[in-house]
Scaffold this motif. Structure first.
Motif, PDB file in Angstrom:
ATOM      1  N   LEU A 191      39.139  47.864  39.627  1.00  7.57           N
ATOM      2  CA  LEU A 191      40.442  47.669  39.010  1.00  7.57           C
ATOM      3  C   LEU A 191      40.822  46.205  39.123  1.00  7.57           C
ATOM      4  CD1 LEU A 191      43.220  48.594  37.859  1.00  7.57           C
ATOM      5  CD2 LEU A 191      43.926  48.999  40.233  1.00  7.57           C
ATOM      6  N   VAL A 192      41.165  45.597  37.990  1.00 10.77           N
ATOM      7  CA  VAL A 192      41.656  44.217  37.963  1.00 10.77           C
ATOM      8  C   VAL A 192      43.018  44.238  37.284  1.00 10.77           C
ATOM      9  CG1 VAL A 192      41.247  41.849  37.195  1.00 10.77           C
ATOM     10  CG2 VAL A 192      39.302  43.320  37.788  1.00 10.77           C
ATOM     11  N   THR A 193      44.082  44.006  38.033  1.00 14.40           N
ATOM     12  CA  THR A 193      45.397  43.996  37.401  1.00 14.40           C
ATOM     13  C   THR A 193      45.586  42.700  36.617  1.00 14.40           C
ATOM     14  OG1 THR A 193      46.564  42.995  39.292  1.00 14.40           O
ATOM     15  CG2 THR A 193      46.329  45.399  39.275  1.00 14.40           C
ATOM     16  N   SER A 194      46.425  42.778  35.599  1.00 14.96           N
ATOM     17  CA  SER A 194      46.736  41.603  34.771  1.00 14.96           C
ATOM     18  C   SER A 194      45.456  40.927  34.278  1.00 14.96           C
ATOM     19  CB  SER A 194      47.601  40.609  35.560  1.00 14.96           C
ATOM     20  OG  SER A 194      48.124  39.598  34.732  1.00 14.96           O
ATOM     21  N   GLY A 195      44.584  41.735  33.686  1.00 18.15           N
ATOM     22  CA  GLY A 195      43.269  41.229  33.297  1.00 18.15           C
ATOM     23  C   GLY A 195      43.109  40.896  31.832  1.00 18.15           C
ATOM     24  N   THR A 196      44.192  40.538  31.164  1.00 15.69           N
ATOM     25  CA  THR A 196      44.112  40.270  29.734  1.00 15.69           C
ATOM     26  C   THR A 196      44.277  38.800  29.371  1.00 15.69           C
ATOM     27  OG1 THR A 196      46.495  40.683  29.435  1.00 15.69           O
ATOM     28  CG2 THR A 196      44.998  42.572  29.209  1.00 15.69           C
ATOM     29  N   GLY A 247      42.581  36.347  35.103  1.00  6.91           N
ATOM     30  CA  GLY A 247      42.372  37.788  35.088  1.00  6.91           C
ATOM     31  C   GLY A 247      41.393  38.203  34.017  1.00  6.91           C
ATOM     32  N   VAL A 259      37.682  39.958  34.488  1.00  7.26           N
ATOM     33  CA  VAL A 259      37.260  41.185  33.802  1.00  7.26           C
ATOM     34  C   VAL A 259      35.952  40.946  33.058  1.00  7.26           C
ATOM     35  CG1 VAL A 259      37.818  42.762  31.907  1.00  7.26           C
ATOM     36  CG2 VAL A 259      39.560  42.195  33.615  1.00  7.26           C
ATOM     37  N   VAL A 299      34.963  48.517  34.658  1.00  5.15           N
ATOM     38  CA  VAL A 299      36.253  47.865  34.895  1.00  5.15           C
ATOM     39  C   VAL A 299      37.395  48.566  34.176  1.00  5.15           C
ATOM     40  CG1 VAL A 299      37.523  45.691  34.760  1.00  5.15           C
ATOM     41  CG2 VAL A 299      35.053  45.652  35.109  1.00  5.15           C
ATOM     42  N   THR A 352      41.542  47.673  33.563  1.00  7.14           N
ATOM     43  CA  THR A 352      42.530  46.622  33.761  1.00  7.14           C
ATOM     44  C   THR A 352      43.866  47.035  33.173  1.00  7.14           C
ATOM     45  OG1 THR A 352      42.933  44.232  33.634  1.00  7.14           O
ATOM     46  CG2 THR A 352      42.077  45.300  31.648  1.00  7.14           C
ATOM     47  N   SER A 353      44.881  46.226  33.415  1.00  4.19           N
ATOM     48  CA  SER A 353      46.232  46.586  32.988  1.00  4.19           C
ATOM     49  C   SER A 353      47.010  45.349  32.582  1.00  4.19           C
ATOM     50  CB  SER A 353      46.978  47.283  34.135  1.00  4.19           C
ATOM     51  OG  SER A 353      47.194  46.374  35.210  1.00  4.19           O
TER      52      SER A 353
END
Length: 259
Positions: free
Chosen positions: A13-18, A22, A26, A36, A38-39
């Motif tokens: 899990l990688v938060t703020s991966g956009t 981040g 990812v 992966v 992400t959020s």
């Protein structure tokens, strides 16, 4: 020949991966074989729907929704990277920050990690393995009091929390590591310089120099790239770093002037 680093088959899990570091993390994790999730608040066009959860992690409900998605889609995680962070507070030091602004800084930079760890780390300790990476900031030791006093305090709290968590879960097989960036060349850093320029009534070039000067300069002469930050995160997440826990890795081009 085996690759130096592999994350093959590891759910992550990688938060703020956009965006920014981040997104770079990812991308690298996927290249290294990780599965992966992400959020962010809104989905970018280049991510498959199954890899993304649209949530607001500044709320307890958003964190709970993401944790449930992790369990449903990944069956749990081997790696958590808490990348989420930032600041929208006004400049002007302590007098400019209302209770509402302080709460926003804490809800963005501290509470998501606490809530998601509380949801997900118990399964990791039960399994006896895993890695939790908290992305902090050199501002926890070098705050910019006129601009980011709340952000710096929240990141200092995150760092202290991370150290405490490591002492609790490392004996149970879960490593906890901090990655502390300095100035990173991202869209966010540009927006911060633009906001500061507007607030101070100066050009973006002047505000950028103000930020660099307030940090004491960067000895290597440039900010870190997002790929460099992602590479450090991938290393500490990998089995190559199997004895590393409870510590902090600074990636700031030499900005912090002390030992």
């Amino acid at each position: 020949m085996n690759p130096f680093i592999s994350l093959e088959g590891k759910p992550a899990l990688v938060t703020s991966g956009t965006r920014g570091a981040g997104a770079a993390t990812v991308k690298l994790f996927r290249e290294l074989g990780a599965q992966v999730l992400t959020s962010a608040r809104s989905k970018p066009e280049d991510l498959p729907a199954g890899m993304f959860v649209g949530v607001d992690l500044t709320t307890p409900e958003g964190c709970a929704k993401l944790a449930q998605a992790v369990r449903e889609r990944l069956g749990g995680v081997d790696i958590i990277v808490h990348m989420l962070g930032g600041s929208s507070a006004p400049a002007g030091g302590y007098e400019a920050l209302t209770d509402k602004e302080w709460r926003k800084e804490l809800d963005l930079n501290l509470m998501p990690a606490i809530r998601l760890d509380r949801e997900l780390v118990p399964a990791m300790t039960a399994h006896g393995s895993g890695v939790v990476i908290h992305v902090t900031s050199i501002q926890r030791v070098m705050p910019l009091p006129e601009a980011t006093i709340g952000y710096a305090a929240a990141k200092a709290a995150l760092s202290s929390y991370s150290k405490s968590l490591s002492k609790l879960v490392s004996p149970k097989g879960v490593r906890v590591v901090r990655v502390s960036p300095g100035w990173i060349a991202t869209e966010g850093s540009v927006h911060f310089a633009e906001r500061l320029a507007e607030q101070q009534g100066v050009s973006v070039e002047t505000s950028t120099k103000m930020i660099m000067d307030s940090l004491g300069g960067i000895p290597i002469g440039r900010p870190a790239s997002t790929d460099e930050v992602a590479s450090l995160i991938a290393f500490v997440a990998s089995d190559r770093a199997g004895s590393i826990t409870g510590t902090e890795y600074v990636i700031d081009g030499g900005t912090v002037p002390t030992v």
